[in-house]
Design a protein around this motif. Structure first.
Motif, PDB file in Angstrom:
ATOM      1  N   PRO B 216       0.744  -1.274   0.224  1.00  0.00           N
ATOM      2  CA  PRO B 216      -0.181  -0.187  -0.181  1.00  0.00           C
ATOM      3  C   PRO B 216       0.947   1.212  -0.296  1.00  0.00           C
ATOM      4  O   PRO B 216       0.236   2.915  -0.490  1.00  0.00           O
ATOM      5  CB  PRO B 216      -0.928  -0.143   1.248  1.00  0.00           C
ATOM      6  N   GLY B 217       1.850   1.660   0.913  1.00  0.00           N
ATOM      7  CA  GLY B 217       3.314   2.601   0.566  1.00  0.00           C
ATOM      8  C   GLY B 217       3.836   2.985  -0.327  1.00  0.00           C
ATOM      9  O   GLY B 217       3.503   3.517  -1.168  1.00  0.00           O
ATOM     10  N   ILE B 257      -8.533 -15.166  -8.457  1.00  0.00           N
ATOM     11  CA  ILE B 257      -8.897 -14.543  -7.197  1.00  0.00           C
ATOM     12  C   ILE B 257      -7.220 -14.398  -6.524  1.00  0.00           C
ATOM     13  O   ILE B 257      -5.968 -15.275  -6.200  1.00  0.00           O
ATOM     14  CB  ILE B 257      -9.211 -15.642  -5.815  1.00  0.00           C
ATOM     15  N   PHE B 258      -7.143 -12.698  -6.293  1.00  0.00           N
ATOM     16  CA  PHE B 258      -5.880 -12.802  -5.787  1.00  0.00           C
ATOM     17  C   PHE B 258      -5.819 -12.782  -4.094  1.00  0.00           C
ATOM     18  O   PHE B 258      -7.106 -12.003  -3.690  1.00  0.00           O
ATOM     19  CB  PHE B 258      -5.467 -11.323  -5.424  1.00  0.00           C
ATOM     20  N   GLY B 259      -5.518 -13.108  -3.813  1.00  0.00           N
ATOM     21  CA  GLY B 259      -4.931 -13.600  -1.726  1.00  0.00           C
ATOM     22  C   GLY B 259      -3.424 -13.668  -1.474  1.00  0.00           C
ATOM     23  O   GLY B 259      -2.608 -13.067  -2.054  1.00  0.00           O
ATOM     24  N   GLY B 266      -6.457  -4.977  -0.800  1.00  0.00           N
ATOM     25  CA  GLY B 266      -6.806  -4.625  -1.733  1.00  0.00           C
ATOM     26  C   GLY B 266      -7.454  -3.630  -2.615  1.00  0.00           C
ATOM     27  O   GLY B 266      -6.447  -4.198  -3.643  1.00  0.00           O
ATOM     28  N   GLN B 267      -8.635  -3.181  -3.078  1.00  0.00           N
ATOM     29  CA  GLN B 267      -8.847  -2.044  -4.420  1.00  0.00           C
ATOM     30  C   GLN B 267      -7.574  -1.881  -5.271  1.00  0.00           C
ATOM     31  O   GLN B 267      -7.214  -1.821  -6.208  1.00  0.00           O
ATOM     32  CB  GLN B 267     -10.465  -1.782  -4.497  1.00  0.00           C
ATOM     33  N   PRO B 268      -6.842  -1.194  -4.450  1.00  0.00           N
ATOM     34  CA  PRO B 268      -5.945  -0.819  -5.121  1.00  0.00           C
ATOM     35  C   PRO B 268      -4.619  -1.169  -5.936  1.00  0.00           C
ATOM     36  O   PRO B 268      -4.225  -0.607  -7.077  1.00  0.00           O
ATOM     37  CB  PRO B 268      -4.675   0.711  -4.376  1.00  0.00           C
ATOM     38  N   VAL B 272      -3.356  -1.149  -9.721  1.00  0.00           N
ATOM     39  CA  VAL B 272      -2.352  -1.072 -10.579  1.00  0.00           C
ATOM     40  C   VAL B 272      -2.610  -2.296 -11.337  1.00  0.00           C
ATOM     41  O   VAL B 272      -1.451  -2.268 -12.433  1.00  0.00           O
ATOM     42  CB  VAL B 272      -1.249  -0.938  -9.718  1.00  0.00           C
ATOM     43  N   THR B 273      -2.922  -3.185 -11.231  1.00  0.00           N
ATOM     44  CA  THR B 273      -2.687  -4.800 -11.908  1.00  0.00           C
ATOM     45  C   THR B 273      -3.519  -4.530 -13.925  1.00  0.00           C
ATOM     46  O   THR B 273      -3.284  -4.970 -14.107  1.00  0.00           O
ATOM     47  CB  THR B 273      -3.519  -5.956 -11.331  1.00  0.00           C
ATOM     48  N   LEU B 274      -5.016  -4.119 -12.961  1.00  0.00           N
ATOM     49  CA  LEU B 274      -5.701  -3.863 -13.794  1.00  0.00           C
ATOM     50  C   LEU B 274      -4.794  -2.775 -14.673  1.00  0.00           C
ATOM     51  O   LEU B 274      -5.273  -2.525 -16.635  1.00  0.00           O
ATOM     52  CB  LEU B 274      -7.339  -3.127 -14.004  1.00  0.00           C
TER      53      LEU B 274
END
Lengths: 317, 317
Positions: B216-217, B257-259, B266-268, B272-274
């Motif tokens: 996240p950072g 699924i990203f786990g 989360g969504q961020p 960035v993947t999309l």
């Protein structure tokens, strides 16, 4: 009327055959057919040159199905067809078969209507995967078998406990367009560094135009000390082992079968692959522990794998 | 006696429950348990700190199984356990669980004997894959679901038509050690450029030590214009999308699924993947045609996926 090259195995043509299956492999230049007994024995084979165009392909399929079955046609349960291009195996509809001038064609429905038999259509790589799996695994079809088709492009067919997998969108096994190769060659698909830009028959032909077919000549030249050949061969075997590791670590299959035109190179192709694999295993106990060398097989070049697999695939529907 | 944090859902604790399943997720620091009704509802949960050593782990499993079931223990049909390390799920034997000081342990047999119930043991990534597949796919478990565990390392769990796949040698989904990354970082496995040297929680922590948790950072810093963060993020998202393409084109799954710990971003993380996926799709109609963006999902961070999946995995044996 096409010129047929038919062969029958007289020992198998005894009276009372029932449950026969026809398998047909449609290529860019020829169509091969087999008549298969319930135990997998090939009872008869036939071959005709391929013609282009929708009507011609349907006509040739009907003609070769009748000729390969001969007097046993009434005992035939199903017809399986393997063909390049996009195949919707649920409907038998094919699309974009460039080599045969086919845009779209309801091949399964049209051939089925004329033959009065259920017709199942598969992509040619999938059909060859089923054929190779049956020939190499014999009666034990448990586990996953990955068939790597090193043809014009690179794709995999996956047979799981005897059943061909198709995936969610029909794109299963499209590993040739995973962009991982460090050479970063441009791929006609629009990406860079796709695996098939290095390890496919067409790519090796481009990288080593001095021999035709290129792979046997490339290996010989490298072994004779040609430094450029050694450089190209190192690049190709690197990509081949990347491909092997990718499918091995993704699927953890029982067997990985090398097929397609490039596999006609034979044992030298396996040998250069095993050398690169051993180089990597020397540094990586994890990789060594997978015992991938024991799982590699060469598709038997003498067998009509596509036709045989098409017959099996139709039988398991 | 361990300190238990038990929670019961009183609405579910009506008399006459039968066919309950216990699922237990053993981590390096805590053990979570759930009691699951036949319809998948979580009836009770429990949590205790993890202790190291063979006897302690068996003791804690038995203790938390009894406590999470409480008065319903007699209605329990099976116990599923997810645990890191090498797991032989046929025998319940585990090996090399470094975080818990376990060399080898007959966890399934020992816990089963003390509880008087069938105990099924799975690798923790596999258990989480089953849990995530059930939570996200609901009652429609048809097709293939790939769970990408971006944890300390990178590995995939594969659920096919509701059944966990194990492969031929137990190495299925070990895609973290496919050496394809162009950065060619050394991997502790002995290879260079393994995918998990860039896209795993531990690797992002090494590449971006300025934040904890790092992902996240890293994303925030990159969005604020930090050029070094942008460089590292580009490298990480490149490897993430390489991973996505590899599993998408190998398995052609219904869902990816990203786990794992990194998915708690989360969504961020999905965003960035999309973005990287869209960049590649812009040049490649083939890739665009796979509609991978529609198949990506984030593992629900609030659910006890490992414990839930362990319960389901034991139920389907």
């Amino acid at each position: 009327m096409a010129s047929h090259t038919t062969s029958h195995n007289p020992d198998e043509l005894t009276a009372g055959h029932c449950g026969l299956r026809i398998g047909i492999d449609i290529g860019g230049t020829k169509i091969e057919a087999v008549l298969v007994a319930p135990d997998g024995t090939i009872v008869a084979t036939d071959r005709i040159p391929a013609r282009r165009g929708n009507d011609q392909v349907v006509e040739d399929v009907v003609s070769i199905a009748r000729s390969v079955a001969g007097e046993h046609f009434e005992s035939v349960l199903s017809v399986g067809i393997g063909i390049p291009g996009q195949v919707d195996c649920a409907t038998g509809r094919i699309a974009h078969v460039v080599n045969l001038d086919i845009d779209t064609l309801e091949l399964g429905a049209l051939a089925g209507k004329q033959l009065g038999l259920p017709v199942h259509v598969e992509n040619d790589v999938n059909a060859a995967a089923v054929g190779a799996a049956h020939v190499l695994a014999g009666t034990d079809m448990s586990g996953t078998i990955v068939f790597l088709n090193f043809g014009t492009g690179l794709a995999a067919g996956i047979v799981d406990n005897g059943t061909l997998l198709h995936g969610y969108s029909g794109a299963i096994g499209e590993i040739g367009h995973v962009p991982v190769d460090p050479n970063q060659f441009e791929c006609p698909c629009g990406q860079r560094g796709c695996l098939e830009t290095v390890c496919s028959g067409a790519s090796v032909g481009r990288l080593w135009p001095k021999a035709n077919p290129p792979m046997p000549g490339l290996i010989t030249a490298a072994h004779l000390g040609d430094m450029e050949a050694q450089r190209v061969l190192a690049m190709v075997t690197h990509a081949i082992v990347d491909t092997v590791q990718m499918v091995a670590q993704a699927y953890d299959p029982k067997l990985i079968i090398f097929g397609g035109g490039m596999a006609k190179t034979g044992q030298p192709l396996i040998d250069v692959t095993l050398e690169e694999l051993a180089r990597r295993e020397a540094h990586c106990p994890f990789l060594k522990g997978l015992h991938l060398a024991d799982r590699l097989r060469l598709a038997p070049a003498a067998e009509p794998l596509g036709a045989l697999g098409a017959a099996w695939a139709a039988a398991s529907i």
